[in-house]
Scaffold this motif. Sequence first.
Motif: not given
Length: 213
Positions: A178-207
């Motif tokens: 819920n803050t830009p700092e939390k989003i940035e910190a969470s993103g840095k924990r992932h190789p893509l440097n961002r957290i997932g979006e609902a649409e990302d996971i929905a695309a995999a589910a639809k496939f």
Amino acid sequence: MTKTLLIVGHSSGIGRAAAERALNAGWNVIGWSRRPSGLISSGLSEFLVDVLQDGSGFPELPSALDGVLYAPGSINLKPFRGLKISDFQGDFELSALGAVRVLQASEKSLKAAPGSSVVLFSTVAVQTGMPFHDAVAMTKGAIEGLTRSLAAELAPKIRVNVIAPSLTATTLSEKFINTPEKIEASGKRHPLNRIGEAEDIAAAAKFLLDSES
């Protein structure tokens, strides 16, 4: 051929994104949630359903069903010493036993459709140990076990798969991002440097729900 899907938890988060994708593809969606989705589409049939209740009270399903997506879940992150047995029970009832109730209610309809598919959800925390994820990891670990067992038992008539996302931007995870700092910190924990979006996971589910998979 127009598909007919049952999406449980279609009113928000990944379930809603999956419902929108399916509707945009011209599929019919039967949506079960505890609250209205606000989605407007001629292809959507919406019902208020509480999966914690006995499955005998579920709305009647069509004779043939091409797929089921079960999206309800919780993020109950606490130190192990702070978790009560009721926390574990609540998570297990919603994510695991709720899925069992829905799949038992829909199995006959799924078997009546050619090439039907089931998609469930786990979490990356099951395979990658994470602190404070005890309740959710235990529950979703059960989902992964159920998925493997059902995939073997229901094959080749019904395909059963599970998606295990990491942190995804939904209303469920809002307090963690819920803050830009939390989003940035969470993103840095992932190789893509961002957290997932609902649409990302929905695309995999639809496939996975589509015959392409």
